[in-house]
Design a protein around this motif. Structure first.
Motif, mmCIF file in Angstrom:
data_model
loop_
_atom_site.group_PDB
_atom_site.id
_atom_site.type_symbol
_atom_site.label_atom_id
_atom_site.label_comp_id
_atom_site.label_asym_id
_atom_site.label_seq_id
_atom_site.Cartn_x
_atom_site.Cartn_y
_atom_site.Cartn_z
ATOM 1 N N GLU A 122 -20.599 120.343 16.425
ATOM 2 C CA GLU A 122 -19.668 119.573 17.359
ATOM 3 C C GLU A 122 -19.657 120.464 18.630
ATOM 4 O O GLU A 122 -18.701 121.419 18.597
ATOM 5 N N THR A 126 -23.829 118.058 11.454
ATOM 6 C CA THR A 126 -23.815 118.000 13.014
ATOM 7 C C THR A 126 -22.868 118.781 13.721
ATOM 8 O O THR A 126 -21.681 118.764 13.462
ATOM 9 N N ASP A 172 -24.698 122.506 2.693
ATOM 10 C CA ASP A 172 -24.697 121.056 2.996
ATOM 11 C C ASP A 172 -26.031 120.525 2.905
ATOM 12 O O ASP A 172 -26.129 119.373 2.771
ATOM 13 N N HIS A 183 -33.731 123.775 10.163
ATOM 14 C CA HIS A 183 -33.223 122.756 10.991
ATOM 15 C C HIS A 183 -31.764 122.440 10.233
ATOM 16 O O HIS A 183 -31.672 122.423 8.899
ATOM 17 N N ASP A 184 -30.780 122.219 10.988
ATOM 18 C CA ASP A 184 -29.442 121.845 10.481
ATOM 19 C C ASP A 184 -29.710 120.287 9.746
ATOM 20 O O ASP A 184 -29.969 119.300 10.499
ATOM 21 N N GLY A 242 -24.528 125.120 15.466
ATOM 22 C CA GLY A 242 -25.483 125.159 14.564
ATOM 23 C C GLY A 242 -25.870 126.279 13.669
ATOM 24 O O GLY A 242 -25.536 127.522 14.356
ATOM 25 N N LYS A 281 -17.018 121.133 7.369
ATOM 26 C CA LYS A 281 -17.095 121.089 8.702
ATOM 27 C C LYS A 281 -16.496 122.652 8.920
ATOM 28 O O LYS A 281 -16.691 123.456 10.012
ATOM 29 N N TRP A 286 -25.513 126.421 5.554
ATOM 30 C CA TRP A 286 -26.557 125.625 5.750
ATOM 31 C C TRP A 286 -27.172 125.416 4.556
ATOM 32 O O TRP A 286 -27.563 123.916 4.373
#
Length: 424
Positions: A198, A196, A126, A191-192, A70, A346, A123
């Motif tokens: 992995e 998400t 996205d 906060h992300d 994260g 990603k 961050w």
């Protein structure tokens, strides 16, 4: 810009403001701090080179942390690491430690910054896309650069003035305090979103998987690869110039203890960042291709450094410094937007960290070489040599342009297909 995008932008600007303010307290006096500790010019810039070596060493691993654990976790780790290593720097100055201790702690400083590089920008992009933002990335990134410039202006001037009123160590303690405050702010606000992490029970396997995918999206993607290959020359020279300007301007000014003048140099660069950040989206609307902005920025910046190297008048040097800062800063948001439009979500933090690694690797080589040139020929000549080195970046930018990627002409950055399917 909708409500969600505005909230994301506010958090991004808050983090940028606090982080840059903390870092910039020492930017105007860092070289003077190292020289005051008893290091020679070569050793001082070698210490800076170890700092960039730390960034090279840890860029990709910390990028994997950001993509696997994260971006928020990465940012928090960065504030803690940088605060501790900055305090160690202060202790080394107090005891006039030998060079190799400076080298070790400089590597730790580099580690601290690598937790930030890539993570915050990834961050932001996205979260903006998740919120449905439909504008160009240059607009938000330009605002971030403006806020960063304002924070750098305030921090560098304050650092120089405080150092002159007290001693060269106090600005380092101020940095530690602000970083502690930023840990609390980021813990509460960041906060992300739209991403998400992995997390894997097999961290080495996860690292290999993310790194492999990042190489596919980065070095194996020709337009991205050529931009990255240009970074060692442009970023390496830029790092050296920023720190060499402190003793160079003091030399022209005629007072080696006028630390506020060194702070003024950093403040002028900060002002250039503000103006360049404001100009970036406007220039982007006037120019069809992003690479045009990048190529012209490199050429003009190199020519200004060459002219600066032949300048012996303090106020003329300040004017040229301001112009160099504006030219370099106007191209930065465009470059960031260009890369982000060619990177999948990603692997975004890792690829951006790898790009930062390429720039830092140039600093590892360029800084001590130009520092040695300053010892032998003087600071002015080393700046002119740096301008020549920066020109080497131009052929790589031209090669990226010749790949004709969609991102070169894209006016916005909302197309997921552009990011998920990099051109080959």
């Amino acid at each position: 810009m909708n409500a969600g995008a505005r909230k994301t932008q506010r958090v991004y600007l808050t983090l940028t403001l606090g982080n840059t303010l903390a870092a910039s307290f020492i930017w105007g006096i860092n070289t003077l701090f190292l020289l005051d500790a008893g290091l020679s010019n070569l050793e001082a810039f070698a210490a800076n080179a170890f700092f960039t070596a730390g960034m090279v060493l840890f860029e990709v691993p910390t990028g994997v942390v950001a993509d696997g654990w994260g971006r928020r976790v990465s940012f928090l780790l960065g504030t803690v690491t940088l605060a501790i290593s900055t305090y160690l720097y202060y202790l080394l100055w107090q005891v006039s430690a030998p060079f190799w201790w400076w080298a070790v702690v400089s590597v730790l400083l580099g580690l601290g910054f690598t937790f930030f590089s890539g993570a915050v920008e990834a961050w932001l992009v996205d979260a903006l896309r998740f919120s449905g933002y439909e504008g160009g990335l240059e607009t938000v990134l330009g605002r971030g650069q403006m806020v960063s410039g304002v924070a750098m202006l305030a921090g560098s001037v304050a650092g120089g003035v405080i150092a002159q009123a007290t001693n060269l160590g106090v600005p380092f303690l101020l940095r530690v305090g602000v970083l502690a405050a930023m840990f609390a702010v980021a813990f509460w606000l960041m906060h992300d979103i739209g991403f998400t992490p992995e997390r894997s029970t097999h961290p080495l396997q996860a690292t290999r998987a993310v790194l492999s995918a990042s190489i596919e999206s980065g070095l194996k993607n020709p337009p991205v690869r050529y931009v990255m290959l240009a970074a060692p020359f442009s970023a390496g020279v830029g790092i050296y110039v920023f720190y060499a300007l402190q003793p160079f301007l003091l030399e022209l000014f005629g007072d080696p203890h006028a630390y506020s003048v060194a702070g003024l140099a950093a403040a002028i660069v900060a002002g250039g960042q503000v103006l360049g950040g404001w100009m970036a989206p406007h220039i982007r609307r006037l120019v069809r291709k992003r690479t045009t902005v990048l190529i012209l920025s490199s050429i003009l910046g190199a020519l200004i450094l060459v002219v600066l190297g032949f300048t012996q008048v303090f106020w003329v040097a300040l004017a040229l410094l301001a112009l160099w800062a504006v030219v370099a800063s106007a191209g930065t948001p465009v470059r960031q937007a260009y890369l982000n439009d060619m990177i999948a979500s990603k692997q975004r933090a890792t690829v951006l960290s790898f790009d930062s690694l390429m720039g830092s690797s140039g600093g590892v080589v360029v800084q001590p070489l130009l520092g040695r040139a300053a010892d032998v020929y003087g600071y002015a000549a080393s700046l002119a040599i740096g301008g020549v080195v920066e020109l080497i970046a131009v052929p790589f930018l031209l090669a990226s342009r010749q790949q004709h990627p969609q991102a070169d002409q894209s006016a916005d950055s909302t197309s997921a297909s552009t990011a998920e399917s990099p051109p080959s």
